[in-house]
Motif scaffolding. Structure first.
Motif, mmCIF file in Angstrom:
data_model
loop_
_atom_site.group_PDB
_atom_site.id
_atom_site.type_symbol
_atom_site.label_atom_id
_atom_site.label_comp_id
_atom_site.label_asym_id
_atom_site.label_seq_id
_atom_site.Cartn_x
_atom_site.Cartn_y
_atom_site.Cartn_z
ATOM 1 N N LEU A 3 -29.194 70.482 -3.759
ATOM 2 C CA LEU A 3 -29.570 70.908 -4.924
ATOM 3 C C LEU A 3 -30.731 71.939 -4.600
ATOM 4 C CD1 LEU A 3 -30.366 67.757 -7.448
ATOM 5 C CD2 LEU A 3 -29.008 69.832 -8.109
ATOM 6 N N SER B 200 -40.297 60.381 -5.096
ATOM 7 C CA SER B 200 -39.436 61.531 -4.981
ATOM 8 C C SER B 200 -40.200 62.732 -3.814
ATOM 9 C CB SER B 200 -38.995 61.955 -6.156
ATOM 10 O OG SER B 200 -38.030 63.111 -5.784
ATOM 11 N N SER C 89 -37.958 71.898 -1.360
ATOM 12 C CA SER C 89 -37.649 71.069 -0.083
ATOM 13 C C SER C 89 -36.332 71.240 0.238
ATOM 14 C CB SER C 89 -37.994 69.564 -0.297
ATOM 15 O OG SER C 89 -39.173 69.203 -0.840
ATOM 16 N N MET D 61 -52.324 63.207 -5.343
ATOM 17 C CA MET D 61 -52.044 62.144 -4.393
ATOM 18 C C MET D 61 -51.396 62.740 -3.052
ATOM 19 S SD MET D 61 -49.500 58.622 -4.593
ATOM 20 C CE MET D 61 -48.206 59.705 -4.745
ATOM 21 N N ASP D 62 -52.099 62.473 -2.193
ATOM 22 C CA ASP D 62 -51.441 62.795 -0.730
ATOM 23 C C ASP D 62 -50.985 61.346 -0.145
ATOM 24 O OD1 ASP D 62 -50.723 63.371 2.093
ATOM 25 O OD2 ASP D 62 -52.309 64.890 2.407
ATOM 26 N N VAL D 63 -49.857 61.147 0.182
ATOM 27 C CA VAL D 63 -49.447 59.892 0.584
ATOM 28 C C VAL D 63 -50.096 59.663 2.063
ATOM 29 C CG1 VAL D 63 -47.549 59.442 -1.162
ATOM 30 C CG2 VAL D 63 -47.142 60.798 1.102
ATOM 31 N N LYS E 278 -34.434 59.586 6.582
ATOM 32 C CA LYS E 278 -33.385 59.097 5.657
ATOM 33 C C LYS E 278 -32.844 57.864 5.944
ATOM 34 C CE LYS E 278 -34.597 62.349 2.371
ATOM 35 N NZ LYS E 278 -35.575 61.912 1.430
ATOM 36 N N VAL F 79 -30.393 73.594 2.065
ATOM 37 C CA VAL F 79 -29.385 73.427 1.216
ATOM 38 C C VAL F 79 -28.353 74.515 0.877
ATOM 39 C CG1 VAL F 79 -29.704 73.579 -1.310
ATOM 40 C CG2 VAL F 79 -30.434 71.460 -0.166
ATOM 41 N N GLY G 153 -43.829 63.042 -7.060
ATOM 42 C CA GLY G 153 -42.954 64.096 -6.483
ATOM 43 C C GLY G 153 -42.501 65.244 -7.208
ATOM 44 N N LEU H 260 -35.303 58.701 -3.605
ATOM 45 C CA LEU H 260 -34.190 59.997 -3.113
ATOM 46 C C LEU H 260 -34.012 59.849 -1.702
ATOM 47 C CD1 LEU H 260 -33.034 61.684 -5.521
ATOM 48 C CD2 LEU H 260 -35.048 60.668 -6.212
ATOM 49 N N THR H 261 -32.705 59.826 -1.539
ATOM 50 C CA THR H 261 -32.297 60.014 0.117
ATOM 51 C C THR H 261 -31.188 60.894 0.091
ATOM 52 O OG1 THR H 261 -31.428 58.590 1.853
ATOM 53 C CG2 THR H 261 -30.564 58.004 -0.073
ATOM 54 N N PHE I 144 -42.861 68.620 -8.059
ATOM 55 C CA PHE I 144 -43.948 70.001 -7.557
ATOM 56 C C PHE I 144 -43.600 71.171 -8.538
ATOM 57 C CE2 PHE I 144 -43.859 73.853 -4.848
ATOM 58 C CZ PHE I 144 -44.946 73.843 -4.265
ATOM 59 N N ALA J 15 -28.356 61.972 -3.342
ATOM 60 C CA ALA J 15 -28.121 63.378 -4.134
ATOM 61 C C ALA J 15 -27.518 64.264 -3.249
ATOM 62 C CB ALA J 15 -29.264 63.871 -4.877
ATOM 63 N N SER K 6 -37.609 70.296 -9.329
ATOM 64 C CA SER K 6 -38.122 69.164 -8.563
ATOM 65 C C SER K 6 -37.105 68.331 -9.120
ATOM 66 C CB SER K 6 -39.475 68.679 -8.542
ATOM 67 O OG SER K 6 -40.101 69.443 -7.917
ATOM 68 N N ILE K 7 -36.317 67.354 -8.228
ATOM 69 C CA ILE K 7 -35.667 66.108 -8.822
ATOM 70 C C ILE K 7 -36.430 65.200 -9.583
ATOM 71 C CG2 ILE K 7 -34.371 64.225 -7.745
ATOM 72 C CD1 ILE K 7 -33.311 65.971 -5.467
ATOM 73 N N THR L 243 -34.065 73.079 -4.770
ATOM 74 C CA THR L 243 -35.549 72.794 -4.743
ATOM 75 C C THR L 243 -36.147 73.397 -3.853
ATOM 76 O OG1 THR L 243 -35.322 70.751 -3.503
ATOM 77 C CG2 THR L 243 -34.807 70.591 -5.828
HETATM 78 P P1 NAD Z 1 -39.424 68.974 -4.151
HETATM 79 O O1 NAD Z 1 -39.874 70.122 -3.122
HETATM 80 O O2 NAD Z 1 -39.430 69.542 -5.438
HETATM 81 O O3 NAD Z 1 -39.929 67.556 -4.030
HETATM 82 C C1 NAD Z 1 -40.610 67.127 -2.710
HETATM 83 C C2 NAD Z 1 -41.958 66.584 -3.386
HETATM 84 O O4 NAD Z 1 -42.571 65.832 -2.071
HETATM 85 C C3 NAD Z 1 -43.141 67.746 -3.790
HETATM 86 O O5 NAD Z 1 -43.396 67.187 -5.038
HETATM 87 C C4 NAD Z 1 -44.319 67.562 -2.742
HETATM 88 O O6 NAD Z 1 -45.472 67.597 -3.245
HETATM 89 C C5 NAD Z 1 -43.966 65.977 -2.288
HETATM 90 N N1 NAD Z 1 -44.860 65.827 -1.047
HETATM 91 C C6 NAD Z 1 -44.719 66.528 0.072
HETATM 92 N N2 NAD Z 1 -45.791 65.944 1.066
HETATM 93 C C7 NAD Z 1 -46.418 65.094 0.365
HETATM 94 C C8 NAD Z 1 -47.589 64.247 0.746
HETATM 95 N N3 NAD Z 1 -48.041 64.198 1.811
HETATM 96 N N4 NAD Z 1 -48.143 63.507 -0.480
HETATM 97 C C9 NAD Z 1 -47.425 63.472 -1.605
HETATM 98 N N5 NAD Z 1 -46.620 64.237 -1.906
HETATM 99 C C10 NAD Z 1 -45.856 64.990 -1.056
HETATM 100 O O7 NAD Z 1 -38.058 68.851 -3.517
HETATM 101 P P2 NAD Z 1 -36.844 67.677 -4.079
HETATM 102 O O8 NAD Z 1 -35.700 68.494 -3.467
HETATM 103 O O9 NAD Z 1 -36.967 67.575 -5.435
HETATM 104 O O10 NAD Z 1 -37.319 66.578 -3.206
HETATM 105 C C11 NAD Z 1 -37.269 65.410 -3.731
HETATM 106 C C12 NAD Z 1 -36.549 64.124 -2.743
HETATM 107 O O11 NAD Z 1 -35.314 64.204 -2.885
HETATM 108 C C13 NAD Z 1 -36.920 64.085 -1.403
HETATM 109 O O12 NAD Z 1 -37.151 62.802 -0.943
HETATM 110 C C14 NAD Z 1 -35.669 65.000 -0.979
HETATM 111 O O13 NAD Z 1 -35.494 64.674 0.410
HETATM 112 C C15 NAD Z 1 -34.703 64.263 -1.723
HETATM 113 N N6 NAD Z 1 -33.353 64.793 -1.716
HETATM 114 C C16 NAD Z 1 -33.245 66.406 -2.190
HETATM 115 C C17 NAD Z 1 -32.059 66.711 -1.785
HETATM 116 C C18 NAD Z 1 -31.908 68.275 -2.250
HETATM 117 O O14 NAD Z 1 -30.897 68.863 -2.023
HETATM 118 N N7 NAD Z 1 -32.890 69.014 -2.749
HETATM 119 C C19 NAD Z 1 -30.927 66.154 -1.904
HETATM 120 C C20 NAD Z 1 -31.064 64.849 -1.585
HETATM 121 C C21 NAD Z 1 -32.349 64.210 -1.614
#
Ligand code: NAD
Length: 276
Positions: free
Chosen positions: A200, A100, A204, A72-74, A171, A210, A14, A152-153, A16, A197, A20-21, A202
């Motif tokens: 933040l 993540s 996403s 990796m594409d999940v 979620k 956000v 996760g 991460l939720t 990016f 969290a 990224s978190i 980011t």
């Molecule tokens: P981010 O965009 O940096 O990370 C999201 C990641 O998901 C990226 O690295 C992306 O490449 C990956 N991803 C998406 N589709 C994919 C796929 N098909 N295969 C593999 N990887 C894939 O953003 P983030 O905010 O760091 O998000 C990380 C996690 O934290 C997420 O689950 C998000 O919901 C959660 N989260 C974020 C926040 C926030 O405010 N940013 C708050 C709570 C939870």
């Protein structure tokens, strides 16, 4: 004093970019002596600059604890299996796994939840929820007793957060998945937890609205401020390390206390004051 992750090995998914978190947590794990394999979103075959890989490579370069970087594409089982194979080859056993990852098609995320398309729902659930099961299943024989899985939720899975829409539904499913996986993997001594969290900045996060939430959290949360990347790193390290041994099936809120509020609190006082 030895670092918290001295002698520990694991997989970080996760990342990016720098915001990224997953990177906030990974940086901390690496600085505490951890050895990590990383994944990145595959680049399109016609992208000669390989931007996704390049961004992550730039971050991990220079960290002696970063052992490999694998696409990796999940949504592709072959990719998940290949990552598990690389973990076995390069790390042997795993002490931690960070999930993540989330995605919903922007056109569905923008829709009222009531109008979510079948395809959008399937995509969002496959990437944001099933991927945790897939990764845990593919790596379960590598996870050592005492190992920790962390995802991460967000609070939008517990209560309706307008604008979070289909991702809130994902979620909720992810939170339930944490509990079921904690049960399944408990006999192996493997723990499964989620960090919930607050907003933040980011990539996403911005897609999920956000920017609007930051002011709300500042006004309503007991701490009167938003959380930081540094704090997500610290709580992530707690849940991924032996510091949280004995904790599983848990959703830890890192949100300045926002979820504890049953009314808008001080924000209400500000509204009253503005009304005179
Ligand atoms: P981010 O965009 O940096 O990370 C999201 C990641 O998901 C990226 O690295 C992306 O490449 C990956 N991803 C998406 N589709 C994919 C796929 N098909 N295969 C593999 N990887 C894939 O953003 P983030 O905010 O760091 O998000 C990380 C996690 O934290 C997420 O689950 C998000 O919901 C959660 N989260 C974020 C926040 C926030 O405010 N940013 C708050 C709570 C939870």
């Amino acid at each position: 004093m030895p670092g918290l992750f001295e002698g520990k090995k694991g997989l970080i998914t996760g990342v990016f970019n720098k915001q990224s978190i997953a990177w906030a947590i990974a940086e901390r794990v690496l600085s505490e002596g951890g050895v990590c394999g990383f994944t990145h979103m595959p680049d399109k075959p016609d992208d000669e600059r390989k931007k996704n890989e390049g961004r992550v490579r730039k971050l991990i370069d220079g960290h002696s604890g970063a052992k490999f970087l694998e696409p990796m594409d999940v949504t592709l089982d072959g990719h998940v299996d290949a990552v598990a194979g690389r973990c076995k080859e390069e790390l042997g056993e795993l002490d931690f796994l960070l999930h993540s990852i989330a995605f919903a098609p922007p056109e569905d995320l923008k829709k009222d939840t009531v109008d979510t398309s079948r395809e959008g729902f399937k995509t969002a659930m496959a990437i944001s929820v099933h991927s945790l099961m897939a990764l845990a299943s593919a790596t379960k024989d590598l996870l050592k007793p005492g190992a920790s899985i962390l995802t991460l939720t967000y609070y939008g899975g517990e209560k309706c957060v307008p604008g979070y829409n289909v991702m809130g539904v994902c979620k909720a499913a992810l939170d339930a998945t944490v509990k079921y996986l904690a049960y399944d993997l408990g006999p192996r001594g493997v723990r499964v937890n989620a960090l919930s969290a607050g907003p933040l900045q980011t990539i996403s996060g911005r897609g999920a609205g956000v920017d609007e939430m930051l002011g709300l959290y500042e006004a309503m949360a007991p701490l009167g401020r938003n959380i930081t990347h540094e704090e997500v790193g610290k709580s992530g390290v707690y849940l991924l390390s032996d510091m949280s041994s004995g904790v599983t099936g848990e959703i830890l809120h890192l949100d300045g206390g926002y979820n504890a509020m049953g009314s808008p609190g001080r924000m209400l006082e500000k509204i009253k004051a503005a009304r005179g």
